[in-house]
Design an enzyme around this catalytic site. Structure first.
Site, PDB file in Angstrom:
ATOM      1  N   ILE A 107      33.889  45.061  44.396  1.00 18.05           N
ATOM      2  CA  ILE A 107      34.282  44.652  43.040  1.00 18.05           C
ATOM      3  C   ILE A 107      33.620  43.327  42.652  1.00 18.05           C
ATOM      4  O   ILE A 107      33.374  42.475  43.500  1.00 18.05           O
ATOM      5  CB  ILE A 107      35.828  44.570  42.936  1.00 18.05           C
ATOM      6  CG1 ILE A 107      36.283  44.333  41.497  1.00 18.05           C
ATOM      7  CG2 ILE A 107      36.393  43.551  43.907  1.00 18.05           C
ATOM      8  CD1 ILE A 107      37.779  44.528  41.275  1.00 18.05           C
ATOM      9  N   CYS A 108      33.326  43.196  41.369  1.00 21.07           N
ATOM     10  CA  CYS A 108      32.840  41.955  40.760  1.00 21.07           C
ATOM     11  C   CYS A 108      31.450  41.572  41.286  1.00 21.07           C
ATOM     12  O   CYS A 108      30.480  42.253  41.008  1.00 21.07           O
ATOM     13  CB  CYS A 108      33.866  40.852  40.979  1.00 21.07           C
ATOM     14  SG  CYS A 108      33.625  39.386  39.969  1.00 21.07           S
ATOM     15  N   HIS A 109      31.329  40.497  42.062  1.00 25.66           N
ATOM     16  CA  HIS A 109      30.052  40.081  42.641  1.00 25.66           C
ATOM     17  C   HIS A 109      29.754  40.779  43.968  1.00 25.66           C
ATOM     18  O   HIS A 109      28.642  40.678  44.485  1.00 25.66           O
ATOM     19  CB  HIS A 109      30.039  38.559  42.871  1.00 25.66           C
ATOM     20  CG  HIS A 109      29.865  37.740  41.630  1.00 25.66           C
ATOM     21  ND1 HIS A 109      30.895  37.513  40.752  1.00 25.66           N
ATOM     22  CD2 HIS A 109      28.793  37.084  41.138  1.00 25.66           C
ATOM     23  CE1 HIS A 109      30.465  36.755  39.763  1.00 25.66           C
ATOM     24  NE2 HIS A 109      29.188  36.476  39.967  1.00 25.66           N
ATOM     25  N   TRP A 128      29.985  42.678  38.046  1.00 21.99           N
ATOM     26  CA  TRP A 128      30.048  41.541  37.135  1.00 21.99           C
ATOM     27  C   TRP A 128      28.714  41.463  36.389  1.00 21.99           C
ATOM     28  O   TRP A 128      27.655  41.678  36.981  1.00 21.99           O
ATOM     29  CB  TRP A 128      30.302  40.271  37.950  1.00 21.99           C
ATOM     30  CG  TRP A 128      30.491  39.056  37.110  1.00 21.99           C
ATOM     31  CD1 TRP A 128      29.582  38.063  36.908  1.00 21.99           C
ATOM     32  CD2 TRP A 128      31.646  38.711  36.356  1.00 21.99           C
ATOM     33  NE1 TRP A 128      30.106  37.104  36.067  1.00 21.99           N
ATOM     34  CE2 TRP A 128      31.390  37.484  35.702  1.00 21.99           C
ATOM     35  CE3 TRP A 128      32.888  39.320  36.139  1.00 21.99           C
ATOM     36  CZ2 TRP A 128      32.314  36.858  34.865  1.00 21.99           C
ATOM     37  CZ3 TRP A 128      33.813  38.686  35.313  1.00 21.99           C
ATOM     38  CH2 TRP A 128      33.516  37.474  34.696  1.00 21.99           C
ATOM     39  N   SER A 156      33.547  48.127  40.790  1.00 19.46           N
ATOM     40  CA  SER A 156      34.252  47.707  39.579  1.00 19.46           C
ATOM     41  C   SER A 156      33.721  46.356  39.135  1.00 19.46           C
ATOM     42  O   SER A 156      33.052  45.665  39.888  1.00 19.46           O
ATOM     43  CB  SER A 156      35.762  47.637  39.825  1.00 19.46           C
ATOM     44  OG  SER A 156      36.308  48.933  39.886  1.00 19.46           O
TER      45      SER A 156
END
Length: 185
Positions: A107-109, A128, A156
């Site tokens: 998720i994200c980075h 991200w 995500s």
């Protein structure tokens, strides 16, 4: 037999992206193991300052292979994956899960680690916004969805996506869950 999920993280993990999916997995009946670069505790990042600490269960060097685990969870945060992607054993762990076809949720980075492990070519992923170009350059098809699932990869964008992210991983592990019952950021 209870399924076991490895959470690979280090200092600077995004607090909600480790704590909330971890809680969601445990509430669904899974066992989680926090693996990091060093023993002791790792500290999260919350908003604009350091957050809570999490106890490290094992170091990357204590993980001889990934056969004891059913899935890999990679929380984001800007610092966490940037540090992890410089560690050869951490990247080898990501590759081992991928070669075994086991679920990898980033998720994200954290999808930076997937790019570093060279496992995103031809895969549809999200992340991200600031690392989407890196993923495209690594050969991924980048989308803007709350959860992108392609083969064994689940990705995500940010903490707001935690319920969809957790749901996708729990379902890939063979359980069903209502997204409304999952902890959010």
């Amino acid at each position: 037999m209870t399924k076991r999920i490895m959470i690979l993280a280090t200092n600077g993990f995004e607090q909600s992206e480790l704590m909330k999916p971890k809680a969601n997995l445990e509430d669904a009946g899974f066992e989680t193991t926090v693996v990091s670069l060093e023993k002791g505790e790792i500290k999260g990042w919350k908003d604009k300052d350091w957050g809570d600490s999490v106890t490290v269960d094992k170091t990357v060097n204590e993980v001889s292979d990934c056969s004891d685990y059913d899935a890999l969870l990679l929380p984001g945060g800007q610092m966490n994956p940037d540090i992890l992607r410089m560690n050869e054993r951490a990247i080898a762990i990501v590759r081992e899960f991928d070669m075994a076809g086991k679920p990898i949720a980033a998720i994200c980075h954290a999808p930076w680690l997937l790019a570093e492990a060279d496992i995103v070519k031809g895969k549809t992923v999200t992340a991200w916004p600031s690392i989407r170009t890196d993923l495209k350059n690594a050969g991924a098809n980048v989308v803007d969805h709350e959860a992108a699932v392609d083969g064994n990869l689940i990705t995500s964008r940010n903490p707001d996506d935690i319920p969809a992210f957790s749901k996708a991983l729990i379902e890939m592990l063979g359980e069903s869950v209502d997204k409304r019952e999952l902890e959010a950021a």
